[in-house]
Scaffold this motif. Structure first.
Motif, PDB file in Angstrom:
ATOM      1  N   VAL A  15       0.820  -1.181   0.062  1.00  0.00           N
ATOM      2  CA  VAL A  15      -0.076  -0.006  -0.055  1.00  0.00           C
ATOM      3  C   VAL A  15       0.839   1.276  -0.146  1.00  0.00           C
ATOM      4  O   VAL A  15       0.820   2.121  -0.732  1.00  0.00           O
ATOM      5  CB  VAL A  15      -0.979   0.078   1.087  1.00  0.00           C
ATOM      6  CG1 VAL A  15      -1.795   1.288   1.363  1.00  0.00           C
ATOM      7  CG2 VAL A  15      -1.932  -1.227   0.979  1.00  0.00           C
ATOM      8  N   MET A  50       1.381  -5.822  -6.795  1.00  0.00           N
ATOM      9  CA  MET A  50      -0.046  -5.386  -6.455  1.00  0.00           C
ATOM     10  C   MET A  50      -1.059  -5.506  -7.745  1.00  0.00           C
ATOM     11  O   MET A  50      -2.262  -6.165  -7.495  1.00  0.00           O
ATOM     12  CB  MET A  50      -0.277  -4.005  -6.101  1.00  0.00           C
ATOM     13  CG  MET A  50       0.032  -3.659  -4.684  1.00  0.00           C
ATOM     14  SD  MET A  50      -0.224  -2.011  -4.164  1.00  0.00           S
ATOM     15  CE  MET A  50      -2.098  -2.356  -4.092  1.00  0.00           C
ATOM     16  N   SER A  51      -0.760  -5.520  -8.958  1.00  0.00           N
ATOM     17  CA  SER A  51      -1.465  -5.741 -10.085  1.00  0.00           C
ATOM     18  C   SER A  51      -1.730  -7.409 -10.181  1.00  0.00           C
ATOM     19  O   SER A  51      -2.642  -7.593 -10.726  1.00  0.00           O
ATOM     20  CB  SER A  51      -0.739  -5.092 -11.391  1.00  0.00           C
ATOM     21  OG  SER A  51       0.401  -5.906 -11.694  1.00  0.00           O
ATOM     22  N   PHE A  54      -3.918  -8.109  -6.495  1.00  0.00           N
ATOM     23  CA  PHE A  54      -5.346  -7.522  -6.243  1.00  0.00           C
ATOM     24  C   PHE A  54      -5.463  -6.989  -7.837  1.00  0.00           C
ATOM     25  O   PHE A  54      -5.634  -5.762  -8.189  1.00  0.00           O
ATOM     26  CB  PHE A  54      -4.953  -6.369  -5.558  1.00  0.00           C
ATOM     27  CG  PHE A  54      -4.593  -6.639  -4.194  1.00  0.00           C
ATOM     28  CD1 PHE A  54      -5.559  -7.115  -3.302  1.00  0.00           C
ATOM     29  CD2 PHE A  54      -3.303  -6.703  -3.755  1.00  0.00           C
ATOM     30  CE1 PHE A  54      -5.097  -7.288  -1.999  1.00  0.00           C
ATOM     31  CE2 PHE A  54      -2.743  -6.946  -2.335  1.00  0.00           C
ATOM     32  CZ  PHE A  54      -3.777  -7.390  -1.509  1.00  0.00           C
ATOM     33  N   GLU A  56      -8.523  -6.835  -9.227  1.00  0.00           N
ATOM     34  CA  GLU A  56      -9.876  -5.923  -9.296  1.00  0.00           C
ATOM     35  C   GLU A  56      -9.596  -4.863  -8.434  1.00  0.00           C
ATOM     36  O   GLU A  56     -10.749  -4.306  -7.991  1.00  0.00           O
ATOM     37  CB  GLU A  56     -10.995  -6.933  -9.085  1.00  0.00           C
ATOM     38  CG  GLU A  56     -10.905  -8.112  -9.707  1.00  0.00           C
ATOM     39  CD  GLU A  56     -12.128  -9.396  -9.254  1.00  0.00           C
ATOM     40  OE1 GLU A  56     -12.597  -8.766  -8.261  1.00  0.00           O
ATOM     41  OE2 GLU A  56     -12.111 -10.343  -9.968  1.00  0.00           O
ATOM     42  N   LEU A  57      -8.556  -4.395  -8.011  1.00  0.00           N
ATOM     43  CA  LEU A  57      -8.535  -3.241  -7.002  1.00  0.00           C
ATOM     44  C   LEU A  57      -8.904  -1.969  -7.653  1.00  0.00           C
ATOM     45  O   LEU A  57      -8.598  -1.541  -8.779  1.00  0.00           O
ATOM     46  CB  LEU A  57      -7.100  -3.177  -6.797  1.00  0.00           C
ATOM     47  CG  LEU A  57      -6.631  -2.029  -5.918  1.00  0.00           C
ATOM     48  CD1 LEU A  57      -7.348  -2.378  -4.412  1.00  0.00           C
ATOM     49  CD2 LEU A  57      -5.056  -1.788  -5.511  1.00  0.00           C
ATOM     50  N   ASP A  58      -9.618  -1.237  -6.827  1.00  0.00           N
ATOM     51  CA  ASP A  58     -10.299   0.069  -7.393  1.00  0.00           C
ATOM     52  C   ASP A  58      -9.307   1.210  -6.681  1.00  0.00           C
ATOM     53  O   ASP A  58      -9.178   1.369  -5.335  1.00  0.00           O
ATOM     54  CB  ASP A  58     -11.756   0.213  -6.688  1.00  0.00           C
ATOM     55  CG  ASP A  58     -12.359   1.570  -7.170  1.00  0.00           C
ATOM     56  OD1 ASP A  58     -13.131   1.596  -8.211  1.00  0.00           O
ATOM     57  OD2 ASP A  58     -11.997   2.674  -6.653  1.00  0.00           O
ATOM     58  N   MET A  59      -8.594   1.809  -7.596  1.00  0.00           N
ATOM     59  CA  MET A  59      -7.452   2.890  -7.157  1.00  0.00           C
ATOM     60  C   MET A  59      -8.320   4.016  -6.430  1.00  0.00           C
ATOM     61  O   MET A  59      -7.423   4.460  -5.509  1.00  0.00           O
ATOM     62  CB  MET A  59      -6.829   3.232  -8.310  1.00  0.00           C
ATOM     63  CG  MET A  59      -6.016   2.120  -9.211  1.00  0.00           C
ATOM     64  SD  MET A  59      -4.903   1.369  -7.786  1.00  0.00           S
ATOM     65  CE  MET A  59      -3.719   2.808  -7.471  1.00  0.00           C
ATOM     66  N   PHE A  62      -8.822   2.792  -3.070  1.00  0.00           N
ATOM     67  CA  PHE A  62      -7.701   2.507  -2.400  1.00  0.00           C
ATOM     68  C   PHE A  62      -6.906   3.618  -1.756  1.00  0.00           C
ATOM     69  O   PHE A  62      -6.346   3.649  -0.704  1.00  0.00           O
ATOM     70  CB  PHE A  62      -6.803   1.780  -3.361  1.00  0.00           C
ATOM     71  CG  PHE A  62      -5.252   1.921  -3.251  1.00  0.00           C
ATOM     72  CD1 PHE A  62      -4.712   0.877  -2.354  1.00  0.00           C
ATOM     73  CD2 PHE A  62      -4.275   2.801  -3.940  1.00  0.00           C
ATOM     74  CE1 PHE A  62      -3.337   1.148  -1.993  1.00  0.00           C
ATOM     75  CE2 PHE A  62      -3.089   2.728  -3.613  1.00  0.00           C
ATOM     76  CZ  PHE A  62      -2.457   1.897  -2.431  1.00  0.00           C
ATOM     77  N   ILE A  86     -10.526  -8.481   3.344  1.00  0.00           N
ATOM     78  CA  ILE A  86      -9.347  -9.107   2.768  1.00  0.00           C
ATOM     79  C   ILE A  86      -9.295 -10.619   2.796  1.00  0.00           C
ATOM     80  O   ILE A  86      -8.593 -11.404   1.643  1.00  0.00           O
ATOM     81  CB  ILE A  86      -8.026  -8.582   3.324  1.00  0.00           C
ATOM     82  CG1 ILE A  86      -7.717  -6.918   2.942  1.00  0.00           C
ATOM     83  CG2 ILE A  86      -6.824  -9.448   2.930  1.00  0.00           C
ATOM     84  CD1 ILE A  86      -6.822  -6.439   3.951  1.00  0.00           C
ATOM     85  N   TYR A  89     -11.518 -12.079   0.305  1.00  0.00           N
ATOM     86  CA  TYR A  89     -10.896 -11.769  -1.043  1.00  0.00           C
ATOM     87  C   TYR A  89      -9.940 -12.862  -1.126  1.00  0.00           C
ATOM     88  O   TYR A  89      -9.992 -13.704  -2.524  1.00  0.00           O
ATOM     89  CB  TYR A  89     -10.394 -10.521  -1.162  1.00  0.00           C
ATOM     90  CG  TYR A  89      -9.177 -10.300  -2.719  1.00  0.00           C
ATOM     91  CD1 TYR A  89     -10.047  -9.879  -4.006  1.00  0.00           C
ATOM     92  CD2 TYR A  89      -8.263 -10.551  -2.779  1.00  0.00           C
ATOM     93  CE1 TYR A  89      -9.462  -9.982  -5.106  1.00  0.00           C
ATOM     94  CE2 TYR A  89      -7.441 -10.509  -4.240  1.00  0.00           C
ATOM     95  CZ  TYR A  89      -8.063 -10.090  -4.976  1.00  0.00           C
ATOM     96  OH  TYR A  89      -7.681  -9.903  -6.305  1.00  0.00           O
TER      97      TYR A  89
END
Length: 243
Positions: A15, A50-51, A54, A56-59, A62, A86, A89
């Motif tokens: 993060v 991270m890609s 995650f 489906e991460l919403d930036m 985030f 988490i 997920y």
């Protein structure tokens, strides 16, 4: 199955390190100081990870969560909710990976079974009760080994698509090994061969390396071995037998 491990320390590092990506503006970013270059380097390294972890991460959310926690503000979710989100997920990704692995295993098993069926239909191919297929190329005049013997052989191993994964011929040196110390298909197949023989063995996965595979051999792979039996070295008699 690939395990998904997301410890709190790793998540924190990801993060913090990826914040430069969220604010990145190619026209404004400068890499003049060592601090700027370090920040960009760490962001690049962990942004890639991270890609992968995650996808489906919403930036936007985030960055909201990062900014709130970094500033010490009260978050929009409790820590229990964060941990549960988490964990959920992780479980979903593990279940997805398991389904993909199961599908791949089914396809591999089906392909191996189809290949063995084709081989079984070929002239000269015989089948044992265990499911081992073999074809006699030349018959020697020596004795047949027992499972407790040590044998000296030349061989070439290949996958069903013809890919050679190991060959004593290419190394130019025969190998010696105890017959009860190899895969079941070899242990059984070599006992059919008189010394001086050359056979082709077509080995089902359950007599080979099974669902785990090994090295260049995939899971559930049926295998072909060309084997020449050169010599038998008799095993020593057990101590109890000498009394």
């Amino acid at each position: 199955m690939k395990k998904i491990v997301m410890k709190k320390t790793l998540i924190a590092a990801l993060v913090i390190s990826s914040v430069s990506f969220a604010y990145a503006d190619d026209s404004a970013i400068k890499l003049d100081s060592k601090e700027q270059r370090l920040g960009y380097s760490i962001g690049t390294m962990f942004g890639t990870r991270m890609s992968q972890d995650f996808s489906e991460l919403d930036m936007k959310t985030f960055m909201a969560g990062f900014q709130d926690s970094f500033a010490g503000k009260e978050g929009k979710m409790t820590m229990d909710e964060v941990s549960q989100t988490i964990q959920t997920y992780q479980q979903e990704q593990m279940a997805k990976a398991q389904l993909e692995e199961d599908k791949a295993a089914e396809e591999a098993q089906a392909a191996s079974a189809a290949w063995l069926k084709e081989k079984e239909a070929e002239d000269g191919v015989k089948k044992t009760e265990s499911g081992l297929l073999y074809k006699v190329i030349t018959v020697g005049k020596g004795e047949k080994p027992s499972a407790t013997d040590t044998v000296k052989v030349d061989y070439e191993g290949s996958l069903s698509d013809g890919t050679v994964f190991d060959s004593s011929y290419k190394r130019g040196e025969a190998i010696t090994f105890p017959l009860n110390g190899v895969i079941p298909g070899w242990t059984e197949g070599l006992q059919l061969m008189p010394v001086g023989s050359k056979y082709e063995l077509y080995i089902p996965s359950d007599l080979g390396y099974g669902p785990g595979g090994t090295g260049p051999i995939p899971a559930h792979a049926a295998l072909k071995f060309v084997v020449e039996l050169h010599e038998i070295q008799q095993a020593d008699a057990p101590a109890d037998a000498e009394k």
